[in-house]
Design a protein around this motif. Structure first.
Motif, PDB file in Angstrom:
ATOM      1  N   SER A   1      29.837   7.486 -29.316  1.00 35.69           N
ATOM      2  CA  SER A   1      30.587   7.389 -30.737  1.00 35.69           C
ATOM      3  C   SER A   1      29.970   7.493 -31.517  1.00 35.69           C
ATOM      4  O   SER A   1      28.672   7.884 -31.945  1.00 35.69           O
ATOM      5  N   GLN A   2      30.364   7.738 -33.067  1.00 32.89           N
ATOM      6  CA  GLN A   2      29.916   8.522 -34.496  1.00 32.89           C
ATOM      7  C   GLN A   2      30.545   8.056 -35.582  1.00 32.89           C
ATOM      8  O   GLN A   2      31.977   8.014 -35.550  1.00 32.89           O
ATOM      9  N   PHE A   3      29.947   7.393 -36.742  1.00 29.67           N
ATOM     10  CA  PHE A   3      30.378   6.856 -37.929  1.00 29.67           C
ATOM     11  C   PHE A   3      29.551   7.533 -38.768  1.00 29.67           C
ATOM     12  O   PHE A   3      28.047   7.091 -38.711  1.00 29.67           O
ATOM     13  N   GLU A   4      30.348   8.914 -39.518  1.00 29.28           N
ATOM     14  CA  GLU A   4      28.524   9.165 -40.481  1.00 29.28           C
ATOM     15  C   GLU A   4      27.902   9.651 -40.124  1.00 29.28           C
ATOM     16  O   GLU A   4      27.621  11.079 -38.904  1.00 29.28           O
ATOM     17  N   ASN A   5      26.616   9.550 -40.102  1.00 30.51           N
ATOM     18  CA  ASN A   5      24.908   9.801 -39.611  1.00 30.51           C
ATOM     19  C   ASN A   5      24.984   9.072 -39.058  1.00 30.51           C
ATOM     20  O   ASN A   5      23.269   8.804 -38.370  1.00 30.51           O
ATOM     21  N   ILE A   6      25.712   8.341 -38.079  1.00 31.94           N
ATOM     22  CA  ILE A   6      25.162   7.125 -36.903  1.00 31.94           C
ATOM     23  C   ILE A   6      25.994   7.396 -35.694  1.00 31.94           C
ATOM     24  O   ILE A   6      26.819   7.349 -35.979  1.00 31.94           O
ATOM     25  N   CYS A   7      25.151   7.233 -35.129  1.00 28.79           N
ATOM     26  CA  CYS A   7      25.346   7.662 -33.860  1.00 28.79           C
ATOM     27  C   CYS A   7      25.047   7.283 -32.888  1.00 28.79           C
ATOM     28  O   CYS A   7      24.009   6.590 -32.133  1.00 28.79           O
ATOM     29  N   GLN A   8      26.037   6.800 -31.446  1.00 26.50           N
ATOM     30  CA  GLN A   8      25.975   6.412 -30.227  1.00 26.50           C
ATOM     31  C   GLN A   8      25.988   7.275 -29.051  1.00 26.50           C
ATOM     32  O   GLN A   8      26.578   7.607 -28.799  1.00 26.50           O
ATOM     33  N   ILE A   9      24.253   7.638 -28.231  1.00 28.26           N
ATOM     34  CA  ILE A   9      24.560   8.855 -27.012  1.00 28.26           C
ATOM     35  C   ILE A   9      24.582   8.122 -25.895  1.00 28.26           C
ATOM     36  O   ILE A   9      23.389   7.359 -26.045  1.00 28.26           O
ATOM     37  N   PHE A  10      25.059   8.541 -24.817  1.00 29.93           N
ATOM     38  CA  PHE A  10      24.689   8.329 -23.402  1.00 29.93           C
ATOM     39  C   PHE A  10      23.657   9.468 -22.752  1.00 29.93           C
ATOM     40  O   PHE A  10      24.077  11.029 -22.385  1.00 29.93           O
ATOM     41  N   CYS A  11      22.246   9.270 -21.716  1.00 35.24           N
ATOM     42  CA  CYS A  11      22.270  10.827 -21.351  1.00 35.24           C
ATOM     43  C   CYS A  11      21.287  10.127 -20.247  1.00 35.24           C
ATOM     44  O   CYS A  11      21.009   8.705 -20.010  1.00 35.24           O
ATOM     45  N   GLU A  12      20.582  10.784 -19.669  1.00 39.11           N
ATOM     46  CA  GLU A  12      20.108  11.307 -18.271  1.00 39.11           C
ATOM     47  C   GLU A  12      19.402  12.624 -18.176  1.00 39.11           C
ATOM     48  O   GLU A  12      19.374  13.121 -19.049  1.00 39.11           O
ATOM     49  N   THR A  13      18.251  12.538 -17.684  1.00 39.52           N
ATOM     50  CA  THR A  13      17.241  13.211 -17.835  1.00 39.52           C
ATOM     51  C   THR A  13      17.293  13.396 -15.915  1.00 39.52           C
ATOM     52  O   THR A  13      16.965  12.150 -15.327  1.00 39.52           O
ATOM     53  N   PHE A  14      17.151  14.821 -15.155  1.00 40.30           N
ATOM     54  CA  PHE A  14      16.901  15.111 -14.122  1.00 40.30           C
ATOM     55  C   PHE A  14      15.838  15.744 -13.824  1.00 40.30           C
ATOM     56  O   PHE A  14      15.251  16.317 -14.505  1.00 40.30           O
TER      57      PHE A  14
END
Length: 147
Positions: free
Chosen positions: A114-127
């Motif tokens: 999700s994103q609201f202006e300059n704030i966001c929520q992000i899911f990340c995975e590293t392999f």
């Protein structure tokens, strides 16, 4: 993941970070909603201890990967002298499964929740190849700094 040289994007075009705090090398894929980055872990990295890339390094790599999604709007013109500042405002969830060794190249894949202006929520995975190293859900804030 097969990397094609012509598709690699210089991360410097999308993040303000520089050595020794730059924890991503290249953007392999970038859209408004997802990003894939690569990072080669070198022996002189500040987050390497006893030949391993430690937890703080994995978290910083995830955050910088995630920042590329939000940061791209500030760096659309690579010739502009844009200055931004960003913050991790919240780590909602983090699971670390393994630490990669020096000499490894890790691949991080992030997608916008999700994103609201300059704030966001992000899911990340590293392999590391097919091995999942870290899974996280991060909230970020980024803004342009005016002189």
């Amino acid at each position: 993941m097969e990397t094609k040289e012509e598709n690699i994007i210089n991360i410097h075009n999308f993040l303000p970070h520089r050595k020794p705090m730059l924890m991503t090398d290249y953007i392999l894929e970038l859209t408004k909603e997802k990003v894939i980055t690569s990072f080669e872990i070198k022996e002189d990295n500040i987050f390497v201890d006893q030949g391993l890339f430690v937890e703080a390094g994995l978290i910083e790599n995830s955050a910088q990967t995630c920042s590329s999604i939000l940061g791209q709007s500030f760096f659309e013109n690579p010739k502009a002298d844009t200055k931004v500042i960003g913050f991790i405002t919240n780590i909602k969830k983090i699971e670390i499964f393994s630490l990669p060794k020096v000499g490894s190249t890790i691949i991080s894949k992030a997608s916008l929740i999700s994103q609201f202006e300059n704030i966001c929520q992000i899911f990340c995975e590293t392999f590391l190849e097919d091995e999942l190293l870290i899974r996280s859900e991060i909230n970020l804030f980024i803004q342009e700094v005016t002189p």
